[in-house]
Write a protein that holds these residues in place. Structure first.
Motif, PDB file in Angstrom:
ATOM      1  N   CYS A 209      31.182  45.178  40.280  1.00 29.50           N
ATOM      2  CA  CYS A 209      29.849  45.429  39.744  1.00 29.50           C
ATOM      3  C   CYS A 209      28.841  44.528  40.446  1.00 29.50           C
ATOM      4  O   CYS A 209      29.050  43.326  40.579  1.00 29.50           O
TER       5      CYS A 209
ATOM      6  N   SER B 129      28.365  49.621  34.383  1.00 27.67           N
ATOM      7  CA  SER B 129      27.707  50.252  33.236  1.00 27.67           C
ATOM      8  C   SER B 129      26.236  50.523  33.565  1.00 27.67           C
ATOM      9  O   SER B 129      25.699  49.965  34.519  1.00 27.67           O
TER      10      SER B 129
ATOM     11  N   LYS C  74      33.755  41.695  28.611  1.00 24.12           N
ATOM     12  CA  LYS C  74      32.849  40.539  28.658  1.00 24.12           C
ATOM     13  C   LYS C  74      32.958  39.724  27.380  1.00 24.12           C
ATOM     14  O   LYS C  74      32.819  38.505  27.399  1.00 24.12           O
TER      15      LYS C  74
END
Ligand SMILES: [Zn+2]
Ligand SMILES: [Zn+2]
Length: 275
Positions: free
Chosen positions: A144, A176, A246
């Motif tokens: 990411c 995301s 996370k």
């Protein structure tokens, strides 16, 4: 088989043990069912571990035996190249290997289980080599790009790339929508043909080699976690979303590695060490 009456051995647990043993050695059950019963028996004995992680030696031997039987049956019913069941691999990695240097019999009595772990380890290093190559070629595809996120994936499928006009080989990938949004300010000026790549490389891939969780599956997301005592671990899950990972990172950072509660909450998560 009769179990000695342990204090922790409730009637329910005794019954389930009896049921599983019967299934595991039934002459009418299929090999698959038997393998499953042996796998559940491993878990049954692990549940009987003491709170401090020690295990009575007869429980250790019994669990190892069921692990060996499960590994043997798995090999007979699985397609070639498939790896042993998670129950077998979990036990071998987390319990068997811990005790085999001191309880030397383990190394001689349970050859099928040892072989299953060896095969898995070989697969992992093969997968790691392949993955390392792919990542070297196109690291942005597997991590990411949002600063500080650090979620990565073992296959490109788990992350989505910028759909803008930036060059294909320079496209950032995101775990995301939130992360894509968070990085847009940074990426926007670079989101055009011929622009530089906007991804900041913090070298994470230089130190991590992980295997795809499974070749057929869609892949897994991973997140590097640093415990309060400095121990670094890579958590990997094919079912959790980036947000959950996370949260685990957050949780783990407040505890020491090996503190029961952290690992308990994420017991179903595979992990491998980052050196
Ligand atoms: Zn992200
Ligand atoms: Zn773009």
């Amino acid at each position: 088989m009769r179990l000695g009456v342990g204090l922790a051995c409730t009637p329910d647990r005794r019954r389930s043990h009896e049921y599983l043993v019967r299934a595991a050695y039934s002459s009418s059950a299929s090999k698959k069912v038997k393998a499953m019963a042996h796998g559940l028996l491993i878990a049954w004995f692990l549940d009987a571990c003491e709170k401090d992680g020690t295990i009575r030696s007869r429980y250790l031997l019994a669990a190892s035996h069921h692990c060996n039987e499960a590994a043997k049956l798995c090999r007979e019913v699985s397609p070639k190249g498939a790896c042993a069941s998670p129950a077998v691999l979990f036990f071998m990695k987390n319990v068997f290997e811990k005790f085999s240097p001191t309880v030397v019999e383990l190394n001689y009595w349970y050859k099928d289980a040892i072989k299953a772990l060896d095969e898995r380890n070989k697969q992992i290093s093969k997968g790691q080599a392949k993955m390392a190559q792919k990542r070297l070629k196109n690291p942005h595809r597997y991590r990411c790009a949002a600063p500080g996120c650090k979620v990565q994936s073992d296959t490109g499928k788990m992350l989505s790339q910028c759909s803008g006009a930036c060059d294909r080989d320079k496209k950032p990938a995101y775990c995301s929508k939130e992360c894509q949004k968070a990085d847009w300010k940074n990426h926007k000026p670079f989101c055009r043909p011929g622009a530089e790549c906007s991804v900041i490389d913090d070298g994470f891939f230089d130190v991590v080699g992980t295997a795809p969780s499974s070749e057929s599956a869609n892949g897994a997301l991973q997140i590097p976690v640093e415990f309060a005592d400095g121990k670094k671990v890579l958590f990997s899950s094919s079912t959790m979303d980036p947000q959950m990972l996370k949260e685990i990172r957050e949780l783990a950072s407040k505890r020491n590695y090996g503190d029961g509660p952290v690992l308990d909450t994420i017991q179903h998560v595979e992990f491998s060490e980052v050196d």
